[in-house]
Design a protein around this motif. Structure first.
Motif, PDB file in Angstrom:
ATOM      1  N   VAL A 159       7.065   1.401  -0.455  1.00  0.00           N
ATOM      2  CA  VAL A 159       6.812   0.243  -1.317  1.00  0.00           C
ATOM      3  C   VAL A 159       5.429   0.409  -1.935  1.00  0.00           C
ATOM      4  O   VAL A 159       4.467   0.732  -1.236  1.00  0.00           O
ATOM      5  N   LEU A 195       2.525  -1.451  -4.410  1.00  0.00           N
ATOM      6  CA  LEU A 195       2.057  -2.672  -5.068  1.00  0.00           C
ATOM      7  C   LEU A 195       1.251  -2.289  -6.305  1.00  0.00           C
ATOM      8  O   LEU A 195       0.290  -1.518  -6.213  1.00  0.00           O
ATOM      9  N   ALA A 236      12.518  10.624   4.611  1.00  0.00           N
ATOM     10  CA  ALA A 236      11.591   9.480   4.624  1.00  0.00           C
ATOM     11  C   ALA A 236      12.094   8.439   5.614  1.00  0.00           C
ATOM     12  O   ALA A 236      13.289   8.139   5.671  1.00  0.00           O
ATOM     13  N   GLN A 237      11.181   7.889   6.406  1.00  0.00           N
ATOM     14  CA  GLN A 237      11.573   6.900   7.423  1.00  0.00           C
ATOM     15  C   GLN A 237      11.637   5.512   6.801  1.00  0.00           C
ATOM     16  O   GLN A 237      10.747   5.132   6.027  1.00  0.00           O
ATOM     17  N   PRO A 238      12.655   4.711   7.154  1.00  0.00           N
ATOM     18  CA  PRO A 238      12.746   3.345   6.610  1.00  0.00           C
ATOM     19  C   PRO A 238      11.599   2.478   7.112  1.00  0.00           C
ATOM     20  O   PRO A 238      11.171   2.593   8.266  1.00  0.00           O
ATOM     21  N   LEU A 239      11.130   1.595   6.257  1.00  0.00           N
ATOM     22  CA  LEU A 239       9.983   0.751   6.593  1.00  0.00           C
ATOM     23  C   LEU A 239      10.330  -0.303   7.644  1.00  0.00           C
ATOM     24  O   LEU A 239       9.443  -0.790   8.352  1.00  0.00           O
ATOM     25  N   HIS A 240      11.612  -0.677   7.744  1.00  0.00           N
ATOM     26  CA  HIS A 240      11.973  -1.756   8.662  1.00  0.00           C
ATOM     27  C   HIS A 240      11.842  -1.348  10.128  1.00  0.00           C
ATOM     28  O   HIS A 240      11.936  -2.186  11.035  1.00  0.00           O
ATOM     29  N   LYS A 296       9.204  -0.572  11.505  1.00  0.00           N
ATOM     30  CA  LYS A 296       7.947  -1.131  12.016  1.00  0.00           C
ATOM     31  C   LYS A 296       8.040  -2.655  11.970  1.00  0.00           C
ATOM     32  O   LYS A 296       8.439  -3.239  10.950  1.00  0.00           O
ATOM     33  N   GLU A 297       7.656  -3.270  13.059  1.00  0.00           N
ATOM     34  CA  GLU A 297       7.751  -4.736  13.123  1.00  0.00           C
ATOM     35  C   GLU A 297       6.592  -5.420  12.413  1.00  0.00           C
ATOM     36  O   GLU A 297       6.725  -6.498  11.853  1.00  0.00           O
ATOM     37  N   TYR A 352       2.696  -4.807  10.139  1.00  0.00           N
ATOM     38  CA  TYR A 352       1.764  -3.928   9.427  1.00  0.00           C
ATOM     39  C   TYR A 352       0.384  -4.574   9.428  1.00  0.00           C
ATOM     40  O   TYR A 352       0.264  -5.757   9.106  1.00  0.00           O
ATOM     41  N   THR A 404      -2.656  -4.822   7.415  1.00  0.00           N
ATOM     42  CA  THR A 404      -3.111  -4.458   6.064  1.00  0.00           C
ATOM     43  C   THR A 404      -4.633  -4.362   6.022  1.00  0.00           C
ATOM     44  O   THR A 404      -5.325  -5.272   6.472  1.00  0.00           O
ATOM     45  N   SER A 439      -3.242   1.027  -7.297  1.00  0.00           N
ATOM     46  CA  SER A 439      -1.949   0.868  -6.622  1.00  0.00           C
ATOM     47  C   SER A 439      -2.133   1.061  -5.124  1.00  0.00           C
ATOM     48  O   SER A 439      -3.061   1.755  -4.688  1.00  0.00           O
ATOM     49  N   VAL A 440      -1.244   0.421  -4.370  1.00  0.00           N
ATOM     50  CA  VAL A 440      -1.253   0.605  -2.909  1.00  0.00           C
ATOM     51  C   VAL A 440       0.175   0.933  -2.487  1.00  0.00           C
ATOM     52  O   VAL A 440       1.101   0.159  -2.738  1.00  0.00           O
ATOM     53  N   ARG A 441       0.335   2.086  -1.877  1.00  0.00           N
ATOM     54  CA  ARG A 441       1.668   2.531  -1.455  1.00  0.00           C
ATOM     55  C   ARG A 441       1.759   2.471   0.069  1.00  0.00           C
ATOM     56  O   ARG A 441       0.797   2.845   0.756  1.00  0.00           O
ATOM     57  N   VAL A 442       2.904   2.040   0.551  1.00  0.00           N
ATOM     58  CA  VAL A 442       3.118   1.984   2.004  1.00  0.00           C
ATOM     59  C   VAL A 442       4.304   2.872   2.349  1.00  0.00           C
ATOM     60  O   VAL A 442       5.347   2.808   1.682  1.00  0.00           O
ATOM     61  N   ARG A 443       4.147   3.693   3.355  1.00  0.00           N
ATOM     62  CA  ARG A 443       5.245   4.541   3.841  1.00  0.00           C
ATOM     63  C   ARG A 443       5.003   4.827   5.324  1.00  0.00           C
ATOM     64  O   ARG A 443       3.954   4.447   5.862  1.00  0.00           O
ATOM     65  N   PHE A 480      -1.043   3.262   4.577  1.00  0.00           N
ATOM     66  CA  PHE A 480      -1.353   2.678   3.266  1.00  0.00           C
ATOM     67  C   PHE A 480      -2.113   3.725   2.457  1.00  0.00           C
ATOM     68  O   PHE A 480      -3.105   4.272   2.949  1.00  0.00           O
TER      69      PHE A 480
END
Lengths: 257, 257
Positions: A76, A78, B58-62, B64-65, B67, B69, B82-86, B94
């Motif tokens: 994701v 932003l 790629a691992q699904p983000l869900h 992780k319970e 984050y 930030t 921009s800020v990308r999360v994976r 991040f």
């Protein structure tokens, strides 16, 4: 009939006459491609950032909700993007599919043709601005002129890889024939093309002899012409050795006797 | 009579020019043929030294319970675009892309060949602090990217490597005991798997260097040597065409009875 050994000169001439055309093409295309600077060919000078700075990092707290809503999401991002006549924070979500969500409400957003027009003008770099300057074209009173806008859904366009579809093709009325490709889902800039890139691509096609996809470097005729050109070069080298080494050496030997 | 002799003088001059340029260029033309043949024979896959490469899914983000930030750290960066999360190795990451100020210490994305006006910072999504790739994480990432039959054969810190000319380092080199002596490079700042290299790499590297006359190994395809040689080869081809035309005109390609 008397057998005459083939001479290097004869081999050199005949091979060049029959297969030398590719050597000429390689010379011209190779020289053209190394003279043209790669960043220029990539069109880095044609575009500039269109997104504004991210000012609300609190939206990142919504990542967990996005991940739960879209379990296939693996990434994701932003960004603060110009959509619906204004800048707003959005999430670009990558997974099995690519999505665009409002970062505040997490509602899916749709990019319209009007959005694409506005974004393309913001991505388009004014000629008088340095390539790294993150300023907008409009800020310089240099309104870019869009000549053609087209939504691409089928892999027919050779300038754009099929994996980027669906995408908008935005042609600008300028001397470089600048074309920007924007993702139809997110509005992100996918790539940029211009006359020099097209020229380079044509040169590359002739150089690697893949006249269809312009990407396969393993064509059998490429291998065959490489071997034949090697023979032309070796026979040429033999002629040079004869001219500059053997004959003077023989003459010197004769004179000393 | 005068016309004939002036034409022969011109042709003599042409032959002499062709020979002298050939004298300078012949070895390079042979090198171009041999290296070009090698590239075509190996194909893109063969040249990539990724025989045992496995693209990490790629691992699904869900998964992780929660984050953490890095709000404050992101604000301190200033102009974040921009800020990308994976997820990397089961840890949320991040990645902030921002316009750097003039202070030193900003990092660029690894594996990016062209200079970017943006800097990149990576943060740990579990602690909110700067991302640090540990040796253990690097080892796991390397093993997960490896499909060969070899066993893990050691890990070492590297500041940079000629095997990845554009990478500025630092990072890790992970070795595997297999038939190709595979090594995997991991960027320390981002945890990115840069790629695989093996015993075939030195030969491939030298093929590139010789073909593009880039003896520094920095992959500069627009260096002065190659531009000069490219222009000479065009001139060699043109004089060659004129000489072949002359021989043709003189009946040199007609079979003798």
């Amino acid at each position: 009939m008397r057998f005459k050994p083939l001479k290097a000169r004869k081999i050199h001439r005949w091979l060049t006459l029959l297969f030398g055309i590719q050597l000429i093409i390689w010379s011209i295309t190779g020289a053209a491609m190394v003279i043209l600077q790669l960043p220029y060919i990539h069109g880095d000078h044609l575009v500039q950032p269109a997104d504004r700075s991210v000012s609300e990092f609190t939206y990142l707290e919504n990542i967990t909700s996005v991940a739960n809503e879209y379990p296939d999401a693996t990434e994701v991002t932003l960004v603060n993007r110009y959509i619906n006549n204004g800048f707003q924070h959005v999430f670009v979500v990558n997974g099995n599919a690519t999505r665009l969500l409002d970062a505040a409400t997490l509602q899916p957003l749709t990019i319209t043709e009007q959005d694409i027009r506005a974004l393309a003008k913001r991505y388009y770099a004014p000629r008088n601005a340095p390539s790294n300057a993150p300023s907008n074209a409009q800020a310089n009173n240099h309104e870019p002129n869009i000549a053609q806008l087209q939504l691409l859904t089928e892999p027919t366009e050779s300038e754009l890889a099929a994996r980027h579809l669906p995408a908008w093709q935005v042609r600008f009325a300028d001397t470089s024939n600048t074309t920007l490709y924007l993702s139809a889902v997110t509005g992100s800039l996918v790539t940029q093309r211009h006359t020099a890139w097209r020229f380079f691509d044509f040169m590359w096609m002739l150089h690697i002899m893949d006249y269809q996809d312009r990407s396969d470097i393993t064509k059998p005729w490429l291998l065959a012409f490489t071997v034949l050109t090697l023979l032309i070069s070796i026979s040429g080298l033999m002629l040079l050795v004869q001219k500059y080494l053997s004959r003077p050496w023989r003459r010197l030997w004769r004179d000393s006797e | 009579m005068i016309g004939n002799s002036s034409r022969s003088i011109k042709m003599g001059w042409l032959s002499s020019l062709h020979r002298r340029i050939a004298l300078v260029l012949v070895i390079q033309v042979i090198i171009w043929c041999v290296t070009g043949f090698y590239f075509s024979w190996q194909g893109r896959e063969g040249l990539s030294t990724q025989e045992y490469w496995h693209q990490l899914p790629a691992q699904p983000l869900h998964t992780k319970e929660r984050y953490v930030t890095p709000d404050l750290q992101l604000q301190n960066l200033g102009n974040v675009r921009s800020v990308r999360v994976r997820i990397i190795d089961n840890v949320a990451q991040f990645e902030a892309t921002y316009v750097p100020n003039n202070t030193p210490g900003h990092q660029q994305a690894p594996n990016r060949s062209k200079a970017s006006p943006y800097a990149v910072a990576w943060f740990d999504g579990e602690t909110g602090h700067r991302w640090q790739t540990s040796a253990l994480t690097a080892q796991r990432l390397a093993v997960n990217s490896y499909l060969g039959a070899g066993m893990f054969n050691g890990i070492r810190d590297v500041h940079r490597s000629d095997e990845f000319p554009h990478w500025v380092g630092p990072g890790f080199r992970v070795d595997f005991a297999d038939d190709l002596n595979t090594r995997v490079y991991i960027d320390q700042a981002s945890g990115e798997v840069l790629g695989h290299r093996n015993n075939r790499w030195p030969l491939i590297d030298w093929m590139y260097r010789l073909h593009f006359m880039d003896y520094s190994g920095k992959r500069d395809f627009n260096n002065l040597f190659i531009i000069f040689a490219g222009l000479l080869s065009v001139w060699l081809s043109i004089t060659g065409i004129l000489m072949i035309a002359r021989v043709w005109k003189q009946g040199g390609f007609v079979a003798k009875r």
